[in-house]
Design a protein around this motif. Sequence first.
Motif, PDB file in Angstrom:
ATOM      1  N   LYS A  17     108.330  21.296  30.339  1.00  0.00           N
ATOM      2  CA  LYS A  17     107.586  20.964  31.455  1.00  0.00           C
ATOM      3  C   LYS A  17     107.980  22.700  31.856  1.00  0.00           C
ATOM      4  O   LYS A  17     107.002  23.005  32.662  1.00  0.00           O
ATOM      5  CB  LYS A  17     108.301  19.804  32.485  1.00  0.00           C
ATOM      6  CG  LYS A  17     106.972  18.507  32.293  1.00  0.00           C
ATOM      7  CD  LYS A  17     107.330  18.443  34.529  1.00  0.00           C
ATOM      8  CE  LYS A  17     106.099  17.471  34.584  1.00  0.00           C
ATOM      9  NZ  LYS A  17     106.640  15.892  33.596  1.00  0.00           N
ATOM     10  N   GLN A  18     108.863  22.811  31.991  1.00  0.00           N
ATOM     11  CA  GLN A  18     109.369  24.055  31.984  1.00  0.00           C
ATOM     12  C   GLN A  18     108.632  25.413  31.548  1.00  0.00           C
ATOM     13  O   GLN A  18     108.152  25.994  32.418  1.00  0.00           O
ATOM     14  CB  GLN A  18     111.027  24.543  31.785  1.00  0.00           C
ATOM     15  CG  GLN A  18     111.630  23.305  33.281  1.00  0.00           C
ATOM     16  CD  GLN A  18     113.045  23.638  32.251  1.00  0.00           C
ATOM     17  OE1 GLN A  18     113.703  23.784  31.576  1.00  0.00           O
ATOM     18  NE2 GLN A  18     114.232  23.565  32.928  1.00  0.00           N
ATOM     19  N   LYS A  19     108.559  25.236  30.307  1.00  0.00           N
ATOM     20  CA  LYS A  19     107.674  25.689  29.685  1.00  0.00           C
ATOM     21  C   LYS A  19     106.216  26.114  30.071  1.00  0.00           C
ATOM     22  O   LYS A  19     105.739  27.384  30.449  1.00  0.00           O
ATOM     23  CB  LYS A  19     107.715  26.245  28.309  1.00  0.00           C
ATOM     24  CG  LYS A  19     107.142  27.042  27.359  1.00  0.00           C
ATOM     25  CD  LYS A  19     107.616  26.618  25.844  1.00  0.00           C
ATOM     26  CE  LYS A  19     106.574  27.428  24.941  1.00  0.00           C
ATOM     27  NZ  LYS A  19     105.996  27.312  23.570  1.00  0.00           N
ATOM     28  N   GLU A  20     105.446  25.190  30.857  1.00  0.00           N
ATOM     29  CA  GLU A  20     104.487  25.356  31.438  1.00  0.00           C
ATOM     30  C   GLU A  20     104.694  25.829  32.992  1.00  0.00           C
ATOM     31  O   GLU A  20     103.835  26.412  32.728  1.00  0.00           O
ATOM     32  CB  GLU A  20     103.887  24.381  31.323  1.00  0.00           C
ATOM     33  CG  GLU A  20     103.265  22.672  30.397  1.00  0.00           C
ATOM     34  CD  GLU A  20     102.640  21.595  30.338  1.00  0.00           C
ATOM     35  OE1 GLU A  20     103.402  21.021  31.334  1.00  0.00           O
ATOM     36  OE2 GLU A  20     102.581  21.194  29.461  1.00  0.00           O
ATOM     37  N   VAL A  21     105.630  25.805  33.180  1.00  0.00           N
ATOM     38  CA  VAL A  21     106.181  26.139  35.259  1.00  0.00           C
ATOM     39  C   VAL A  21     106.503  27.577  34.701  1.00  0.00           C
ATOM     40  O   VAL A  21     105.086  28.172  35.503  1.00  0.00           O
ATOM     41  CB  VAL A  21     106.922  25.421  35.289  1.00  0.00           C
ATOM     42  CG1 VAL A  21     107.613  26.636  36.832  1.00  0.00           C
ATOM     43  CG2 VAL A  21     106.643  24.062  35.679  1.00  0.00           C
ATOM     44  N   LEU A  22     106.929  28.052  33.801  1.00  0.00           N
ATOM     45  CA  LEU A  22     106.565  29.354  33.391  1.00  0.00           C
ATOM     46  C   LEU A  22     105.312  30.166  32.706  1.00  0.00           C
ATOM     47  O   LEU A  22     105.135  31.856  34.018  1.00  0.00           O
ATOM     48  CB  LEU A  22     108.101  29.447  32.351  1.00  0.00           C
ATOM     49  CG  LEU A  22     109.041  29.417  32.846  1.00  0.00           C
ATOM     50  CD1 LEU A  22     110.061  29.400  31.817  1.00  0.00           C
ATOM     51  CD2 LEU A  22     110.019  30.400  34.283  1.00  0.00           C
ATOM     52  N   THR A  23     104.653  29.476  32.289  1.00  0.00           N
ATOM     53  CA  THR A  23     103.515  30.822  31.820  1.00  0.00           C
ATOM     54  C   THR A  23     102.540  30.220  32.697  1.00  0.00           C
ATOM     55  O   THR A  23     101.762  31.412  32.963  1.00  0.00           O
ATOM     56  CB  THR A  23     102.970  29.477  30.915  1.00  0.00           C
ATOM     57  OG1 THR A  23     102.810  28.242  30.901  1.00  0.00           O
ATOM     58  CG2 THR A  23     103.602  29.678  29.243  1.00  0.00           C
ATOM     59  N   TYR A  24     102.761  29.044  33.905  1.00  0.00           N
ATOM     60  CA  TYR A  24     101.887  29.160  35.080  1.00  0.00           C
ATOM     61  C   TYR A  24     102.757  30.074  35.998  1.00  0.00           C
ATOM     62  O   TYR A  24     101.318  31.072  36.614  1.00  0.00           O
ATOM     63  CB  TYR A  24     101.882  27.591  35.388  1.00  0.00           C
ATOM     64  CG  TYR A  24     101.168  27.405  37.102  1.00  0.00           C
ATOM     65  CD1 TYR A  24     100.012  27.579  36.444  1.00  0.00           C
ATOM     66  CD2 TYR A  24     101.775  27.245  38.102  1.00  0.00           C
ATOM     67  CE1 TYR A  24      99.482  27.509  38.014  1.00  0.00           C
ATOM     68  CE2 TYR A  24     101.555  27.277  39.626  1.00  0.00           C
ATOM     69  CZ  TYR A  24      99.903  27.710  39.664  1.00  0.00           C
ATOM     70  OH  TYR A  24      99.372  27.682  40.341  1.00  0.00           O
ATOM     71  N   GLN A  25     103.399  30.064  36.379  1.00  0.00           N
ATOM     72  CA  GLN A  25     104.152  31.703  37.073  1.00  0.00           C
ATOM     73  C   GLN A  25     103.674  32.643  36.688  1.00  0.00           C
ATOM     74  O   GLN A  25     103.131  33.669  37.230  1.00  0.00           O
ATOM     75  CB  GLN A  25     105.730  31.133  37.493  1.00  0.00           C
ATOM     76  CG  GLN A  25     106.090  30.491  38.655  1.00  0.00           C
ATOM     77  CD  GLN A  25     107.684  29.786  38.380  1.00  0.00           C
ATOM     78  OE1 GLN A  25     108.402  30.249  37.985  1.00  0.00           O
ATOM     79  NE2 GLN A  25     108.061  29.518  39.289  1.00  0.00           N
ATOM     80  N   GLN A  26     103.704  32.753  35.546  1.00  0.00           N
ATOM     81  CA  GLN A  26     103.612  34.920  34.890  1.00  0.00           C
ATOM     82  C   GLN A  26     102.169  34.636  35.580  1.00  0.00           C
ATOM     83  O   GLN A  26     101.554  35.466  35.721  1.00  0.00           O
ATOM     84  CB  GLN A  26     103.928  34.454  33.302  1.00  0.00           C
ATOM     85  CG  GLN A  26     105.075  34.583  33.278  1.00  0.00           C
ATOM     86  CD  GLN A  26     105.355  34.637  31.090  1.00  0.00           C
ATOM     87  OE1 GLN A  26     104.691  33.794  31.096  1.00  0.00           O
ATOM     88  NE2 GLN A  26     106.914  35.000  31.423  1.00  0.00           N
ATOM     89  N   LYS A  27     101.352  33.764  35.035  1.00  0.00           N
ATOM     90  CA  LYS A  27      99.752  33.779  34.849  1.00  0.00           C
ATOM     91  C   LYS A  27      98.931  33.868  36.302  1.00  0.00           C
ATOM     92  O   LYS A  27      98.732  35.006  36.531  1.00  0.00           O
ATOM     93  CB  LYS A  27      98.987  32.503  34.451  1.00  0.00           C
ATOM     94  CG  LYS A  27      98.873  31.917  32.976  1.00  0.00           C
ATOM     95  CD  LYS A  27      97.866  31.139  32.546  1.00  0.00           C
ATOM     96  CE  LYS A  27      98.278  30.659  31.547  1.00  0.00           C
ATOM     97  NZ  LYS A  27      97.364  29.227  30.876  1.00  0.00           N
ATOM     98  N   LYS A  28      99.861  33.204  37.384  1.00  0.00           N
ATOM     99  CA  LYS A  28      99.761  33.527  38.695  1.00  0.00           C
ATOM    100  C   LYS A  28     100.146  34.847  38.888  1.00  0.00           C
ATOM    101  O   LYS A  28      99.252  35.723  39.719  1.00  0.00           O
ATOM    102  CB  LYS A  28     100.313  33.038  39.973  1.00  0.00           C
ATOM    103  CG  LYS A  28      99.944  31.783  41.302  1.00  0.00           C
ATOM    104  CD  LYS A  28     100.931  31.093  41.665  1.00  0.00           C
ATOM    105  CE  LYS A  28     101.373  30.897  42.944  1.00  0.00           C
ATOM    106  NZ  LYS A  28     102.015  30.221  43.248  1.00  0.00           N
TER     107      LYS A  28
END
Length: 42
Positions: A17-28
């Motif tokens: 979940k943390q990884k998904e959140v991180l990649t989402y934040q990076q994309k944003k």
Amino acid sequence: MSSQVASLTSFLKKSIKQKEVLTYQQKKFYKENERVININFQ
């Protein structure tokens, strides 16, 4: 033993979940940067 497996499973789920959140934040973040760069070059 089963409690160890359960805690390991929950730990993996959390880290995924943390990884998904991180990649989402990076994309944003990249999207925002692209927009700023596009505005600057117009």
